[in-house]
Design a protein around this motif. Sequence first.
Motif, PDB file in Angstrom:
ATOM      1  N   TYR A   1     -11.501  -7.474   1.676  1.00 22.30           N
ATOM      2  CA  TYR A   1     -11.547  -8.948   2.545  1.00 22.30           C
ATOM      3  C   TYR A   1     -11.003  -8.925   3.557  1.00 22.30           C
ATOM      4  O   TYR A   1      -9.340  -7.798   3.459  1.00 22.30           O
ATOM      5  CB  TYR A   1     -11.052  -9.882   1.549  1.00 22.30           C
ATOM      6  N   CYS A   2     -11.101  -8.955   4.669  1.00 17.26           N
ATOM      7  CA  CYS A   2      -9.732  -8.662   5.815  1.00 17.26           C
ATOM      8  C   CYS A   2      -9.237 -10.486   6.584  1.00 17.26           C
ATOM      9  O   CYS A   2     -10.097 -11.054   6.662  1.00 17.26           O
ATOM     10  CB  CYS A   2     -11.881  -8.526   7.204  1.00 17.26           C
ATOM     11  N   TYR A   3      -8.439 -10.193   6.792  1.00 19.01           N
ATOM     12  CA  TYR A   3      -7.578 -10.609   7.362  1.00 19.01           C
ATOM     13  C   TYR A   3      -7.290 -10.701   9.216  1.00 19.01           C
ATOM     14  O   TYR A   3      -7.715  -9.540   9.284  1.00 19.01           O
ATOM     15  CB  TYR A   3      -6.300 -11.184   7.350  1.00 19.01           C
ATOM     16  N   THR A   4      -7.504 -11.194  10.249  1.00 21.95           N
ATOM     17  CA  THR A   4      -6.964 -10.879  11.779  1.00 21.95           C
ATOM     18  C   THR A   4      -5.933 -11.527  11.764  1.00 21.95           C
ATOM     19  O   THR A   4      -5.014 -12.751  11.371  1.00 21.95           O
ATOM     20  CB  THR A   4      -8.278 -11.495  12.379  1.00 21.95           C
ATOM     21  N   LEU A   5      -4.709 -10.784  12.572  1.00 20.92           N
ATOM     22  CA  LEU A   5      -3.512 -11.442  13.034  1.00 20.92           C
ATOM     23  C   LEU A   5      -3.819 -12.336  13.904  1.00 20.92           C
ATOM     24  O   LEU A   5      -4.502 -11.663  14.688  1.00 20.92           O
ATOM     25  CB  LEU A   5      -2.622  -9.786  13.445  1.00 20.92           C
ATOM     26  N   THR A   6      -2.344 -13.340  14.130  1.00 18.53           N
ATOM     27  CA  THR A   6      -3.054 -14.593  14.902  1.00 18.53           C
ATOM     28  C   THR A   6      -1.416 -14.390  15.466  1.00 18.53           C
ATOM     29  O   THR A   6      -0.516 -14.095  14.787  1.00 18.53           O
ATOM     30  CB  THR A   6      -3.754 -15.450  14.345  1.00 18.53           C
TER      31      THR A   6
END
Length: 679
Positions: free
Chosen positions: A346-351
Amino acid sequence: METITSFPHHVRTIENTFITMADGARLAARIWLPVDAEQTPVPAVLEYLPYRKRDDTRYRDALNHPYIAGHGYACVRVDLRGSGDSDGVLADEYLPAEQDDACTVIAWLAEQPWCDGNVGMMGISWGGFNSLHIAARRPPALKAIISASATDDLYVDNMHYMGGCLLSDNLSEATVMFAYNSLPPDPAIVGDRWRQMWRQRLEGSGLWVEKWLEHQHRDHYWKRASVNEDYGAVTCPVFAVGGWADGYTNAIFRLLENFDVPRKGLIGPWGHKYPHLGVPGPAIGFLQETVRWFDHWLKGIDNGIMDEPMLRAWMQDSVPPNPAYEQRPGRWVGEPSWPSPHTVDYCYTLTRHGLAAQRDDAAAEQLSVCSPLSAGLSAGKWASYAATPDLPTDQRDGDGGALVFDTEPLAEPVEVLGLPRLDLEIAADKPVAMVAARLSDVAPNGEATRVTYGLLNLTHRDGSADPQPLTPGQRYRVRVKLNGMAQVFPAGHRLRLSLSSSYFPLVWPAPEPVMLTVSTGRSTLSLPVRPRRDDEDAQLPPFGPAQSAPPLATTQVRPGDHYWRIARDLATGITALHIGNDQGEEIIDETATAVRRNTAESFSFQGNDPTSACGETRTLNGFRRDDWNVEITTSTVLSSTAESFIVTAQLDAYEFDELHGRRRVYAQDWSREIPRQLV
């Protein structure tokens, strides 16, 4: 711990026997075996260590080896050449001579009248390492091993370097071995030659931290005893064991994935301990599992152990941050193979605003941080040894000096099992820089419990064999490997990723202060999410209660003291972490030997000057019995400039007698400057 006093076999103990090597040197061995083994031979189980069977490991040996021997084995504890009561000098860890000697020992065991020709090995830490090393040598009689708290790669996953960064445990372990290698053999075992043997060790063992600092990259020095150089060399069954609070869990995943032999993995909540002694708990009946393993592979008993999942892991529930836990709540889960067919990345994007479900349209913005040296004071030790409160504390203490990325509160629980990875687009304003990434479980009240972390020396972005300096300001794509984990993040909690440019004293700081710049929108965190399989996990056979043979009888002379204290002097700007592990003094009743041990560590820095970082360790060890009374002290200091590491050390050995009192019999000083090689 449940103490067992009755076993299927009555056991006798041979306090010491010498095993002769090819060059005539003799290794000292202690043996436990069934009383009728010469009439009915049994398999042998070898544990092979440099940690003094006569006194230091005697406490643990009393719990383990009579238990295993009582189930029909000859258990043999051998001191490495140059340690304990064995001949010779121990000049470094995991040398080829160590493996040659072990193969000779195994052949000797197989030929004894009480052995049926089948040999197993077991060990934790050093003994877990050399169980793997010797399995790769394939001595014919060695049929199976248990390797606990060990690694397949001496450079990548060990107490020396992590992600190409120098760990403070490099100094700590060097201190441990500096002290051990300076200790004399016991005159009751080796006789009048003990002073001559002691002198050889004092003069010949050397200061190992020098060697470890001379090899700052992954070169032949580390490869020579790294089984991942040729996984196919190991052809016997392997049981790999570790704990989430230890430093060696990553290797278990790699061994399960890369070995092509019957294998099992076990990961509990423990630190650097055997699982029946495991802290944090729950401890388990590991000695029962040990007997089951060797019953299957050394005696040919079909007991179903290989029908169970390849990997058993303790899925940890959420807890508040604490530097010491008696128990970690959770449950056992199982996987039939590794990599798991059940986990999903499961991928999270840094924002700019945190961690978001993977988005291709996330804005690319530049966020920068230059962390204070205090950012790592809540990190704890690289591996928890359960002697002091050495686990990480509330990560909010360091998050003020880091880039912080939070998810929204979770709508439902998330369970993670495996090895997370962080892919960053990152730049630095200096040619040598590091990034420390940590993943925390953030409760609704804001408390942040670190779950895992990873380090990367950015000059090692393309590997550790041939690091290259950074071009200041240039953006690079890098991958930071986070340590393996098994964790439940409850609904209502948040996941937090924190990024810092320093993490001292767990890791030595870069040569000068560094500003890191991370590109959001182009950087991602990937977590191996494991959907719950409660029905399957509920069918796992339960582990038995922690059991052992009766503990060693001792008489306390002086109590010990353990502490972990942070001191900050606002007048001088000096901050220091002081760690004490004074084990007091006690008498081993059956040998009438009084043993005293004390280790103190201190890590300090001034302001945010990385060249002020300093680590200092001191040890005191002593033995006394009748007219034998000796004491050994060591001191090691590690500091650095922007260009070099600086090591100074002292060794002093003393004898006590009625006529002369305390008399120094040996002293040596070291002072060495070692160039930094992009570290």
